[in-house]
Design an enzyme around this catalytic site. Structure first.
Site, PDB file in Angstrom:
ATOM      1  CD  GLN A 219     -44.326 -17.961  19.819  1.00  0.00           C
ATOM      2  OE1 GLN A 219     -44.412 -18.395  18.766  1.00  0.00           O
ATOM      3  NE2 GLN A 219     -45.118 -18.297  20.853  1.00  0.00           N
ATOM      4  CB  SER A 250     -39.371 -16.917  23.409  1.00  0.00           C
ATOM      5  OG  SER A 250     -40.322 -16.401  22.428  1.00  0.00           O
ATOM      6  CD  GLU A 251     -41.670 -20.254  20.512  1.00  0.00           C
ATOM      7  OE1 GLU A 251     -42.074 -20.896  19.454  1.00  0.00           O
ATOM      8  OE2 GLU A 251     -42.380 -20.169  21.563  1.00  0.00           O
ATOM      9  CG  LEU A 252     -34.201 -15.719  15.596  1.00  0.00           C
ATOM     10  CD1 LEU A 252     -35.239 -14.680  14.751  1.00  0.00           C
ATOM     11  CD2 LEU A 252     -33.139 -15.098  16.233  1.00  0.00           C
TER      12      LEU A 252
END
Length: 478
Positions: A219, A250-252
């Site tokens: 993430q 996936s979630e920077l």
């Protein structure tokens, strides 16, 4: 009850599929990247008008989470999911379904059901999702297994023989429901924690041995990224890469005022983007007032770009395609070792040391034998692409011992091109216990073919003895 509900909902899906209209946006190809790696973002309730200007992959922020779709039992709301999916498909962007099985944002009503009903409901949820969004390029099958186990996990296998049978079951169901999609696992807190990465790899290898998982999601939220060292990032990426599976960030997001956020992106984004096993990066929001954490936005509410976004545009223009392995980030804090640096005309080192540091706790140390006009070096060789950057910076410090005489000369330098042409920062001097920040102007050189960079030292004519010198915080800047 379950069979009747499934029949009714499948019929509804078929009708809805005929009613869905395409979205036409003519700027999708203007995104920041167009090569083999994607750079994506999230879509919430509606598509931002600027989305296609920057991004070429779509993940719904909440629209494809079970709790959002079926907040009331037997009542499915696919509206936000359809918006994101249709936009991605209409514009040729990969779509990721996020997520099937997760202990957070699950329907509030599922926890009170019997085990049999829980299993029936989650089975149906996965099947319906696959029927409606089977064209998804990616699916986050299980989200946050180490941190947020679902209430119903015992109904779908519990720990079982593997310790993670409920995850195995989930992937088996997803493989059947999404036969044409890449199945991913997703977790947070991995990039900054090698020990947690080991636990994550254990789950991944269980799935891999059964042919159930196609990629690894990490993430990379601000609570991990803001303070993680580059060396730790590389350690974790190495552990994940050893599985043989591709990695998807996936979630920077990263926080900070303009200068701080810019520095963080410059130091850490290339570590992810240029890793050959990272196949795509998805940011978690980008518009001011529309991100889940204040200070993570890249685009101000008035439409102006923050410096980190301006830098991303420049950086990616020189790294488009993102095949990995052909470019190299320059950032060194020496927290976990020498990071491939060497020394020339020295009497000891180099070592990663805690004796002095300009940032965090470590720097790189060498011992040099002082003699009139003698030259010494601390350097790294390779082939480095610094396209998109205008400066190389470093901090240098001298020990309290050694005879510096009228001062130790120091230069930051690069060698570039097939002929190893030289450019440096110009001379500066330090004395005992002295510290200096060096800046090298990178304009006018072949930035795509840096062969070596480092620090040169020249002893004064009246110097004597042995001194230690330290280098820290070597990084690129605009």
């Amino acid at each position: 009850m379950f069979a009747k509900k499934l029949t009714k909902l499948v019929g509804t899906i078929a009708l809805a599929g005929m009613l869905i209209t395409s979205l036409s946006v003519d700027y999708a190809q203007a995104s920041l990247v167009s090569g083999s790696k994607f750079l994506g973002n999230i879509i919430a309730g509606s598509v931002p008008s600027s989305f296609g200007t920057y991004w070429n992959q779509v993940t719904p922020e909440n629209g494809t989470k079970w709790g959002s779709v079926e907040g009331a039992r037997n009542s499915m709301n696919w509206g936000q999911a359809d918006t994101s999916y249709n936009y991605a498909k209409s514009n040729g962007m990969p779509f990721k379904f996020h997520t099937l099985v997760w202990g957070s944002q699950e329907p509030s009503w599922v926890g009170s059901l019997s085990a049999a009903d829980q299993k029936a409901e989650v089975t149906q949820w996965i099947q319906l999702a696959g029927q409606r969004y089977g064209g998804s390029e990616y699916v986050d099958v299980v989200n946050e297994p180490l941190h947020a186990k679902p209430d119903y996990r015992n109904a779908i296998g519990g720990d079982g023989a593997t310790g993670w049978d409920w995850i195995v079951w989930s992937f088996q169901q997803a493989r059947a429901a999404f036969p044409n999609s890449k199945l991913l696992i997703n977790e947070y807190g991995i990039i900054n924690d090698p020990n947690l990465a080991d636990q994550y790899v254990n789950i991944i290898n269980i799935l891999k041995s059964r042919g159930l998982v196609d990629g690894i999601g990490i993430q990379c939220h601000q609570f991990s990224m803001d303070t993680v060292s580059v060396s730790t990032m590389n350690t974790v990426l190495g552990k994940l890469s050893a599985t043989g599976l591709p990695i998807y960030v996936s979630e920077l997001d990263m926080t900070g005022d303009d200068a701080t956020q810019l520095a963080r992106y410059q130091q850490k984004f290339p570590v992810l983007w240029e890793n050959p096993n990272v196949k795509g990066i998805t940011l978690w929001g980008y518009i001011q007032g529309q991100t889940w954490i204040n200070g993570t936005h890249l685009l101000n509410s008035n439409g102006t770009e923050r410096p980190a976004l301006q830098w991303l545009k420049t950086y990616l223009s020189g790294n488009n395609g993102g095949s990995g392995g052909t470019t190299a980030s320059i950032y060194h804090d020496f927290e976990s070792g020498t990071e491939g640096w060497a020394g020339g005309t020295i009497s000891g080192g180099p070592w990663s040391t805690t004796a002095w540091a300009s940032k965090n706790t470590h720097s790189l140390q060498v011992d040099i034998p002082m003699a009139s006009g003698s030259a010494h070096y601390m350097y790294k060789t390779g082939t480095f692409n610094v396209t998109g950057f205008n400066q190389l910076r470093a901090t240098v410090h001298g020990s309290t011992w050694g005879g510096y005489g009228s001062g130790l000369g120091v230069k930051l330098y690069v060698k570039y091109g097939s002929n190893y042409a030289w450019k440096d920062s110009g001379w500066a001097t330090i004395g005992a216990n002295g510290t200096i920040n060096l800046t090298l102007d990178l304009t006018g050189i072949d930035k795509t073919n840096i062969k070596e960079y480092g620090i040169q030292f020249i002893d004064a004519s009246n110097s004597s003895g042995t001194a230690s010198v330290y280098v820290d915080n070597v990084y690129l800047w605009n």
